[in-house]
Design an enzyme around this catalytic site. Structure first.
Site, PDB file in Angstrom:
ATOM      1  CG  HIS A   1       2.597  -0.920  -2.129  1.00 35.83           C
ATOM      2  ND1 HIS A   1       2.181  -1.703  -1.069  1.00 35.83           N
ATOM      3  CD2 HIS A   1       1.776  -1.233  -3.165  1.00 35.83           C
ATOM      4  CE1 HIS A   1       1.167  -2.468  -1.458  1.00 35.83           C
ATOM      5  NE2 HIS A   1       0.888  -2.197  -2.726  1.00 35.83           N
TER       6      HIS A   1
ATOM      7  CG  HIS B   1      -2.307  -1.143  -6.776  1.00 34.87           C
ATOM      8  ND1 HIS B   1      -1.656  -2.092  -7.524  1.00 34.87           N
ATOM      9  CD2 HIS B   1      -1.828  -1.290  -5.511  1.00 34.87           C
ATOM     10  CE1 HIS B   1      -0.836  -2.782  -6.749  1.00 34.87           C
ATOM     11  NE2 HIS B   1      -0.919  -2.324  -5.516  1.00 34.87           N
TER      12      HIS B   1
ATOM     13  CD  GLU C   1      -2.711  -3.790  -1.773  1.00 37.19           C
ATOM     14  OE1 GLU C   1      -2.059  -3.359  -2.754  1.00 37.19           O
ATOM     15  OE2 GLU C   1      -2.343  -4.748  -1.076  1.00 37.19           O
TER      16      GLU C   1
END
Lengths: 146, 146
Positions: free
Chosen positions: A8, A87, A136
């Site tokens: 994502h 992010h 991440e």
């Protein structure tokens, strides 16, 4: 280390409700999950699915809204009041091996490994060590091979 | 309007060579295209492919480096010297219909429709009208259904 799925992109927003309306009514998204709270991360979260050639299993848009006044994204929203790209998140098969890999590369890891929005272990890498991008790393959910 | 593939995320970098080394050596990318110049857009470009369940046809990372001192990304890099997330790009089937749609939604379009890095027509939408995100709309290349 082998590059995994771009699971994502994390998009900060002052209002998940407004963002859902935008992705649904302007962008034409057809699959948007119900928002839920992640108090340990200090955010409310929902996911907008995007298509690939084979279904709606593309890179998701993770909408994140501050959970409270201590949210780690409050600073980002102070600088970007309309919201914005916060992010990116890549999948790995083994979170412990990935953590060891990035540590060995001299990349700063932000805090302990913890459970993320998809229910699997995650950690974050410092943007200054990652080409300016808060990154991440997320263990692929069981049963979702790639 | 139906949400199309998230074709790529655009990542600005002061050095495509350094970024290629990062994605290859640290992140483990296996498919990275040769950089090429897009002088009309004021950028050098290359693409890092990411996997899906069915191949390397995931959302790409588009690395963009300034082409010259007039590059539209010089301002971004002045604010973000290490680089960072610059834009996102969604595919549409018909660029003219998409342009009409976003105009009808009152979204500001930045300049004329032109040919983008994948050789198909594109345009950009103002980040202030798009939840703080500079958004590229790109016609899906022929033969790549989704």
């Amino acid at each position: 280390m082998k590059l995994g799925r771009l699971n994502h992109i994390g998009v900060a927003t002052p209002s998940i409700a407004d963002s859902i309306a935008h992705y649904r009514d302007v962008m034409g998204a057809t699959h948007i999950t119900e928002p839920f709270d992640l108090p340990e991360q200090g955010v409310k979260v929902c996911f907008v699915d995007t298509p690939t050639e084979s279904g709606m299993n593309g890179t998701q848009i993770e909408l994140i809204e501050p959970y409270d006044e201590n949210s780690p994204i409050n600073g980002f929203l102070a600088k970007n009041p309309a919201g914005g790209q916060h992010h990116v998140c890549f999948e790995v098969e083994d979170i412990a091996a990935a953590r060891e890999w990035f540590e060995g590369q001299g990349k700063r890891i932000l805090g302990p490994t913890r459970i993320g929005a998809h229910g699997t272990p995650i950690f974050f890498l410092h943007p200054k060590d990652m080409q300016g991008i808060l990154t991440e790393i997320m263990e692929t959910p069981q049963g979702e091979g790639h």
